[in-house]
Design a protein around this motif. Structure first.
Motif, PDB file in Angstrom:
ATOM      1  N   LEU A  52      -4.417  -7.559  -8.478  1.00 12.85           N
ATOM      2  CA  LEU A  52      -4.285  -6.657  -7.327  1.00 12.85           C
ATOM      3  C   LEU A  52      -5.179  -7.125  -6.187  1.00 12.85           C
ATOM      4  O   LEU A  52      -4.760  -7.166  -5.020  1.00 12.85           O
ATOM      5  N   PHE A  53      -6.423  -7.471  -6.499  1.00 11.56           N
ATOM      6  CA  PHE A  53      -7.371  -7.919  -5.480  1.00 11.56           C
ATOM      7  C   PHE A  53      -6.842  -9.140  -4.739  1.00 11.56           C
ATOM      8  O   PHE A  53      -7.073  -9.311  -3.538  1.00 11.56           O
ATOM      9  N   ARG A  54      -6.142 -10.002  -5.436  1.00  6.28           N
ATOM     10  CA  ARG A  54      -5.617 -11.222  -4.811  1.00  6.28           C
ATOM     11  C   ARG A  54      -4.561 -10.934  -3.757  1.00  6.28           C
ATOM     12  O   ARG A  54      -4.229 -11.800  -2.935  1.00  6.28           O
ATOM     13  N   GLU A  67      -8.384  -4.932 -16.635  1.00  4.59           N
ATOM     14  CA  GLU A  67      -9.139  -5.914 -15.848  1.00  4.59           C
ATOM     15  C   GLU A  67      -8.222  -6.993 -15.277  1.00  4.59           C
ATOM     16  O   GLU A  67      -8.363  -7.387 -14.109  1.00  4.59           O
ATOM     17  N   GLN A 104      -6.254  -5.542 -12.355  1.00  8.69           N
ATOM     18  CA  GLN A 104      -7.112  -5.335 -11.190  1.00  8.69           C
ATOM     19  C   GLN A 104      -7.397  -6.650 -10.467  1.00  8.69           C
ATOM     20  O   GLN A 104      -7.366  -6.705  -9.234  1.00  8.69           O
ATOM     21  N   PHE A 121       0.821  -1.203   0.000  1.00  9.32           N
ATOM     22  CA  PHE A 121       0.000   0.000   0.000  1.00  9.32           C
ATOM     23  C   PHE A 121       0.864   1.266   0.000  1.00  9.32           C
ATOM     24  O   PHE A 121       0.421   2.321  -0.429  1.00  9.32           O
ATOM     25  N   GLY A 142      -4.792  -8.117  -1.782  1.00  7.50           N
ATOM     26  CA  GLY A 142      -5.371  -7.150  -0.846  1.00  7.50           C
ATOM     27  C   GLY A 142      -5.366  -5.721  -1.329  1.00  7.50           C
ATOM     28  O   GLY A 142      -5.649  -4.802  -0.552  1.00  7.50           O
ATOM     29  N   LEU A 143      -5.068  -5.500  -2.602  1.00  5.29           N
ATOM     30  CA  LEU A 143      -5.051  -4.163  -3.178  1.00  5.29           C
ATOM     31  C   LEU A 143      -6.324  -3.941  -3.989  1.00  5.29           C
ATOM     32  O   LEU A 143      -7.111  -4.864  -4.190  1.00  5.29           O
ATOM     33  N   THR A 144      -6.535  -2.723  -4.464  1.00  4.55           N
ATOM     34  CA  THR A 144      -7.739  -2.402  -5.224  1.00  4.55           C
ATOM     35  C   THR A 144      -7.363  -1.642  -6.492  1.00  4.55           C
ATOM     36  O   THR A 144      -6.186  -1.364  -6.745  1.00  4.55           O
ATOM     37  N   ALA A 145      -8.383  -1.269  -7.260  1.00  5.29           N
ATOM     38  CA  ALA A 145      -8.158  -0.518  -8.494  1.00  5.29           C
ATOM     39  C   ALA A 145      -7.484   0.822  -8.216  1.00  5.29           C
ATOM     40  O   ALA A 145      -6.811   1.373  -9.100  1.00  5.29           O
ATOM     41  N   ARG A 146      -7.634   1.343  -7.008  1.00  2.00           N
ATOM     42  CA  ARG A 146      -6.975   2.608  -6.655  1.00  2.00           C
ATOM     43  C   ARG A 146      -5.463   2.458  -6.632  1.00  2.00           C
ATOM     44  O   ARG A 146      -4.739   3.459  -6.662  1.00  2.00           O
ATOM     45  N   ASP A 147      -4.973   1.219  -6.563  1.00  2.00           N
ATOM     46  CA  ASP A 147      -3.537   0.981  -6.492  1.00  2.00           C
ATOM     47  C   ASP A 147      -2.900   0.769  -7.862  1.00  2.00           C
ATOM     48  O   ASP A 147      -1.702   0.492  -7.947  1.00  2.00           O
TER      49      ASP A 147
END
Length: 239
Positions: free
Chosen positions: A127-129, A121, A124, A44, A131-136
């Motif tokens: 990233l989710f895998r 996509e 993203q 993060f 713990g991150l999100t599209a904001r990252d």
């Protein structure tokens, strides 16, 4: 050694320890792999930073002996071998709208695994895998692609820049999360969706592989060494 082949449209991510040698090999002409790097210990707060990487090394492309720098002024990885000579750090990743417009609208519901993926996509999802999100999402590297800037400021994509068997290798300087998407470059004018597999290998890096840094590269490498030393001392205190 770990080896994995990314099929056309595939995505991949994993944590890779410091001191590993990562090689990407194009299994077809005109490959493109979009890549992101995040500090594994604190993704993060620290990740690959395109502006600092290019500014510090006075370049608009990446090749052997260039360093991939973080937004904390540290070296995340060092490019050690490159048969291509130019990798694009400024073109960005493909989007759903662009892929639909360029290659035709597809969906998983209608086409199952033959639907056409886009870089945004894919990145993203990976990233989710972690713990991150599209904001990252941050500006990515497009390995195997060349985008040159004309005198009038326009960016020009060079078709067929890479060939079958081309390789690029980098050595990790810190523990990183590496995210890859084998999807078309957003500027690629090809009328059909590119279909070049890319093979990833990860192995222990030889100690002699990294070039001797100079200038800003040296300072970034020193910052990374200081970070590792602080982490080591912290572990000793906690123990």
């Amino acid at each position: 050694m770990y080896e994995h082949t990314l099929s056309p449209g595939a995505k991949w991510s994993e944590k890779i320890a410091a001191g590993k040698q990562v090689t990407l090999r194009a299994e077809g002409d005109g490959a493109n792999v979009s890549a992101l790097l995040y500090a594994a210990a604190h993704p993060f707060a620290e990740r690959y930073n395109m502006p600092d990487t290019l500014k510090a090394q006075h370049t608009s492309h990446l090749t052997a002996e260039h360093q991939l720098m973080s937004d904390n002024g540290r070296t995340m990885a060092v490019l050690t071998h490159d048969s291509v000579g130019w990798h694009d750090p400024i073109g960005g990743y493909s989007t759903r709208e662009a892929v639909n417009t360029h290659y035709g609208t597809t969906s998983y519901q209608d086409h199952l695994n033959d639907w056409l993926r886009c870089g945004e996509e894919n990145l993203q999802v990976e990233l989710f895998r972690h713990g991150l999100t599209a904001r990252d999402l941050v500006p990515n590297i497009n390995f195997f692609s060349k985008v040159q800037v004309q005198e009038d400021g326009k960016m020009q994509f060079v078709p067929g820049h890479s060939r079958t068997g081309d390789e690029v290798t980098f050595v990790t300087e810190m523990d990183v999360i590496l995210i890859l998407s084998n999807t078309p470059h957003p500027f690629d004018p090809a009328e059909t969706y590119p279909s070049q597999p890319v093979t990833l290998t990860v192995a222990d890096a030889p100690a002699s592989e990294k070039p001797e840094p100079l200038g800003e590269n040296k300072r970034a490498r020193e910052n990374t060494a200081a970070y590792h030393e602080l982490q080591r001392k912290n572990k000793e205190v906690l123990a």
